[in-house]
Design a protein around this motif. Structure first.
Motif, PDB file in Angstrom:
ATOM      1  N   SER A 273      -1.383  33.521 -48.072  1.00  0.00           N
ATOM      2  CA  SER A 273      -1.992  32.889 -46.903  1.00  0.00           C
ATOM      3  C   SER A 273      -1.363  31.534 -46.641  1.00  0.00           C
ATOM      4  CB  SER A 273      -3.500  32.714 -47.114  1.00  0.00           C
ATOM      5  OG  SER A 273      -4.148  33.964 -47.169  1.00  0.00           O
ATOM      6  N   ALA A 274      -1.137  31.264 -45.373  1.00  0.00           N
ATOM      7  CA  ALA A 274      -0.652  29.959 -44.948  1.00  0.00           C
ATOM      8  C   ALA A 274      -1.837  29.011 -44.839  1.00  0.00           C
ATOM      9  CB  ALA A 274       0.043  30.079 -43.599  1.00  0.00           C
ATOM     10  N   LEU A 275      -1.703  27.814 -45.402  1.00  0.00           N
ATOM     11  CA  LEU A 275      -2.714  26.775 -45.255  1.00  0.00           C
ATOM     12  C   LEU A 275      -2.338  25.951 -44.035  1.00  0.00           C
ATOM     13  CD1 LEU A 275      -3.083  25.628 -48.975  1.00  0.00           C
ATOM     14  CD2 LEU A 275      -4.368  27.377 -47.733  1.00  0.00           C
ATOM     15  N   VAL A 276      -3.200  25.965 -43.022  1.00  0.00           N
ATOM     16  CA  VAL A 276      -2.853  25.303 -41.763  1.00  0.00           C
ATOM     17  C   VAL A 276      -3.761  24.109 -41.491  1.00  0.00           C
ATOM     18  CG1 VAL A 276      -1.927  27.448 -40.810  1.00  0.00           C
ATOM     19  CG2 VAL A 276      -4.306  26.837 -40.343  1.00  0.00           C
ATOM     20  N   MET A 277      -3.153  23.068 -40.967  1.00  0.00           N
ATOM     21  CA  MET A 277      -3.852  21.870 -40.512  1.00  0.00           C
ATOM     22  C   MET A 277      -3.285  21.497 -39.149  1.00  0.00           C
ATOM     23  SD  MET A 277      -4.029  19.594 -44.039  1.00  0.00           S
ATOM     24  CE  MET A 277      -5.037  18.327 -43.239  1.00  0.00           C
ATOM     25  N   ARG A 278      -3.920  20.557 -38.480  1.00  0.00           N
ATOM     26  CA  ARG A 278      -3.396  20.126 -37.194  1.00  0.00           C
ATOM     27  C   ARG A 278      -2.000  19.520 -37.359  1.00  0.00           C
ATOM     28  NH1 ARG A 278      -8.634  19.410 -37.057  1.00  0.00           N
ATOM     29  NH2 ARG A 278      -8.578  17.337 -37.982  1.00  0.00           N
ATOM     30  N   THR A 279      -1.162  19.788 -36.394  1.00  0.00           N
ATOM     31  CA  THR A 279       0.209  19.288 -36.428  1.00  0.00           C
ATOM     32  C   THR A 279       0.224  17.759 -36.574  1.00  0.00           C
ATOM     33  OG1 THR A 279       0.941  21.112 -35.028  1.00  0.00           O
ATOM     34  CG2 THR A 279       2.379  19.197 -35.153  1.00  0.00           C
ATOM     35  N   GLY A 280       1.043  17.299 -37.492  1.00  0.00           N
ATOM     36  CA  GLY A 280       1.181  15.870 -37.712  1.00  0.00           C
ATOM     37  C   GLY A 280       0.320  15.323 -38.829  1.00  0.00           C
ATOM     38  N   GLU A 281      -0.591  16.158 -39.357  1.00  0.00           N
ATOM     39  CA  GLU A 281      -1.478  15.672 -40.415  1.00  0.00           C
ATOM     40  C   GLU A 281      -0.942  15.953 -41.813  1.00  0.00           C
ATOM     41  OE1 GLU A 281      -5.520  16.809 -39.799  1.00  0.00           O
ATOM     42  OE2 GLU A 281      -5.665  15.722 -37.899  1.00  0.00           O
TER      43      GLU A 281
ATOM     44  N   LEU B  22      -7.641  31.527 -52.377  1.00  0.00           N
ATOM     45  CA  LEU B  22      -7.510  30.069 -52.462  1.00  0.00           C
ATOM     46  C   LEU B  22      -8.402  29.516 -53.566  1.00  0.00           C
ATOM     47  CD1 LEU B  22      -6.481  27.361 -51.422  1.00  0.00           C
ATOM     48  CD2 LEU B  22      -8.290  27.406 -49.692  1.00  0.00           C
ATOM     49  N   THR B  23      -9.606  30.055 -53.689  1.00  0.00           N
ATOM     50  CA  THR B  23     -10.512  29.612 -54.755  1.00  0.00           C
ATOM     51  C   THR B  23      -9.854  29.792 -56.117  1.00  0.00           C
ATOM     52  OG1 THR B  23     -12.452  30.192 -53.437  1.00  0.00           O
ATOM     53  CG2 THR B  23     -12.776  29.963 -55.803  1.00  0.00           C
ATOM     54  N   ARG B  24      -9.229  30.933 -56.330  1.00  0.00           N
ATOM     55  CA  ARG B  24      -8.581  31.220 -57.612  1.00  0.00           C
ATOM     56  C   ARG B  24      -7.374  30.310 -57.842  1.00  0.00           C
ATOM     57  NH1 ARG B  24      -9.270  37.854 -57.285  1.00  0.00           N
ATOM     58  NH2 ARG B  24     -11.538  37.779 -57.578  1.00  0.00           N
TER      59      ARG B  24
ATOM     60  N   GLY C 154       0.840  24.372 -46.670  1.00  0.00           N
ATOM     61  CA  GLY C 154       0.784  24.923 -48.020  1.00  0.00           C
ATOM     62  C   GLY C 154       0.636  26.432 -47.969  1.00  0.00           C
ATOM     63  N   TRP C 155       0.656  27.059 -49.154  1.00  0.00           N
ATOM     64  CA  TRP C 155       0.548  28.512 -49.257  1.00  0.00           C
ATOM     65  C   TRP C 155      -0.260  28.886 -50.496  1.00  0.00           C
ATOM     66  CZ3 TRP C 155       2.631  31.923 -45.692  1.00  0.00           C
ATOM     67  CH2 TRP C 155       3.513  31.373 -44.751  1.00  0.00           C
ATOM     68  N   THR C 156      -1.035  29.937 -50.375  1.00  0.00           N
ATOM     69  CA  THR C 156      -1.652  30.506 -51.579  1.00  0.00           C
ATOM     70  C   THR C 156      -0.621  31.364 -52.296  1.00  0.00           C
ATOM     71  OG1 THR C 156      -2.446  32.498 -50.437  1.00  0.00           O
ATOM     72  CG2 THR C 156      -3.917  30.583 -50.453  1.00  0.00           C
TER      73      THR C 156
ATOM     74  N   ASP D  31     -10.664  21.044 -40.544  1.00  0.00           N
ATOM     75  CA  ASP D  31      -9.380  20.401 -40.823  1.00  0.00           C
ATOM     76  C   ASP D  31      -8.347  21.332 -41.424  1.00  0.00           C
ATOM     77  OD1 ASP D  31     -10.355  17.801 -40.056  1.00  0.00           O
ATOM     78  OD2 ASP D  31     -11.428  17.741 -41.978  1.00  0.00           O
ATOM     79  N   ILE D  32      -8.788  22.368 -42.128  1.00  0.00           N
ATOM     80  CA  ILE D  32      -7.841  23.208 -42.855  1.00  0.00           C
ATOM     81  C   ILE D  32      -8.403  24.618 -42.993  1.00  0.00           C
ATOM     82  CG2 ILE D  32      -8.762  22.512 -45.111  1.00  0.00           C
ATOM     83  CD1 ILE D  32      -5.838  22.673 -46.177  1.00  0.00           C
ATOM     84  N   ALA D  33      -7.501  25.622 -42.983  1.00  0.00           N
ATOM     85  CA  ALA D  33      -7.897  27.018 -43.149  1.00  0.00           C
ATOM     86  C   ALA D  33      -6.773  27.771 -43.832  1.00  0.00           C
ATOM     87  CB  ALA D  33      -8.224  27.654 -41.801  1.00  0.00           C
ATOM     88  N   ALA D  34      -7.125  28.868 -44.489  1.00  0.00           N
ATOM     89  CA  ALA D  34      -6.150  29.761 -45.123  1.00  0.00           C
ATOM     90  C   ALA D  34      -6.066  31.032 -44.284  1.00  0.00           C
ATOM     91  CB  ALA D  34      -6.572  30.092 -46.552  1.00  0.00           C
ATOM     92  N   ILE D  35      -4.867  31.319 -43.770  1.00  0.00           N
ATOM     93  CA  ILE D  35      -4.656  32.420 -42.829  1.00  0.00           C
ATOM     94  C   ILE D  35      -3.628  33.379 -43.422  1.00  0.00           C
ATOM     95  CG2 ILE D  35      -4.087  33.048 -40.473  1.00  0.00           C
ATOM     96  CD1 ILE D  35      -6.419  31.039 -40.699  1.00  0.00           C
ATOM     97  N   ASP D  36      -4.006  34.641 -43.600  1.00  0.00           N
ATOM     98  CA  ASP D  36      -3.047  35.562 -44.222  1.00  0.00           C
ATOM     99  C   ASP D  36      -1.784  35.659 -43.372  1.00  0.00           C
ATOM    100  OD1 ASP D  36      -2.532  38.407 -42.992  1.00  0.00           O
ATOM    101  OD2 ASP D  36      -4.653  38.049 -42.614  1.00  0.00           O
ATOM    102  N   CYS D  37      -0.660  35.948 -44.026  1.00  0.00           N
ATOM    103  CA  CYS D  37       0.646  35.782 -43.381  1.00  0.00           C
ATOM    104  C   CYS D  37       0.832  36.677 -42.160  1.00  0.00           C
ATOM    105  CB  CYS D  37       1.768  35.985 -44.391  1.00  0.00           C
ATOM    106  SG  CYS D  37       1.805  37.590 -45.225  1.00  0.00           S
TER     107      CYS D  37
END
Length: 275
Positions: free
Chosen positions: A126-134, A172-174, A234-236, A208-214
């Protein structure tokens, strides 16, 4: 006309329904060549599911799901689909499987994620995404290990699609636990209802942040305008992707034929055989 049920709901975004239908057409013909009475079309709503008078029961006769006719007809309850006794073929997630679904279904195959950054064979991340620039944008690690920007994550508002999602929260928890952390690293947690909703929530500043599968992230980059306002920070770790399943009561002969059909399609980019 087949009385069996098939569905490919996990990446069935409105914009790609023609692609998903084409994917099913290829699977359907491969199954039929193996003598399986595969349905002509996939289901997309509770109203498409066959009636089960008295509700769905497990092997011991315990009620585990209501009759589909009692549910909102124009919605699709994934658990209702997965537990349906007429289920021939569908996708699920390893989160629900670990939480008990595996006792009610049989795994017949795994998709390939080679087409997506963060995927390799039957493994996805999963891609960890945040707002651009953060935070600085990063690529998926070649070794498939987790890449967690812990200092960047700390104190942020985390949103996820559902509590039983491997890609959205369990994986992500793991990974956090392996790094000596937990979900307590976040200041708050909220449920968005879907990966697309998580991306929108981050883009709009409600999280602010989420984990989104690829694969969902690849779809978002194609079709979700909010994806242009977020970046991958980031990435899981890579782990097994969504399994293909059939009902627990599907005959052994049919399960064998399903696996043989998938093996015959193994050279195609989305299908892999279960080991």
């Amino acid at each position: 006309m087949s009385d069996l049920v098939a569905a490919l709901p996990m990446y069935d975004w409105p914009e790609v329904r023609d692609e998903v239908d084409a994917q099913w057409a290829g699977l359907r013909e491969a199954f039929r060549q193996k003598g399986i009475d595969a349905p002509q079309a996939i289901v997309r709503r509770n109203g498409d599911l066959p009636q089960v008078p008295g509700g769905i029961r497990d092997a011991e006769g315990r009620l585990i799901a209501p009759d589909p006719v009692t549910l909102p007809p124009n919605e699709l309850d994934y658990h209702q689909l997965w537990l349906h006794p007429a289920l021939l073929f569908a996708q699920t997630c390893w989160g629900p499987m670990e939480l008990g679904l595996s006792k009610q279904v049989q795994v017949v195959g795994q998709p390939s994620y080679d087409a997506y950054e963060g995927g390799q064979g039957e493994l996805y991340s999963s891609a960890l995404v945040m707002r651009t620039g953060e935070g600085p944008q990063v690529r998926s690690p070649a070794d498939g290990q987790a890449l967690l920007p812990l200092d960047l994550m700390r104190g942020k508002r985390f949103t996820f699609n559902s509590l039983d999602s491997m890609s959205g929260v369990i994986g992500l928890t793991r990974d956090l636990q392996a790094a000596g952390e937990s979900l307590d690293i976040f200041s708050s947690r909220s449920e968005s209802g879907g990966h697309r909703g998580s991306i929108v929530a981050v883009a709009e500043g409600r999280a602010d942040i989420a984990a989104i599968d690829c694969e969902s992230w690849a779809l978002a980059q194609r079709f979700e305008p909010a994806a242009q306002k977020v970046a991958v920070v980031g990435w899981t770790a890579r782990r097994k992707g969504l399994p293909y399943i059939t009902a627990r009561m599907t005959p052994e002969k049919t399960v064998r034929a399903l696996r043989e059909a998938l093996a015959g399609l193994a050279e195609q980019p989305r299908i892999q055989r279960v080991g």
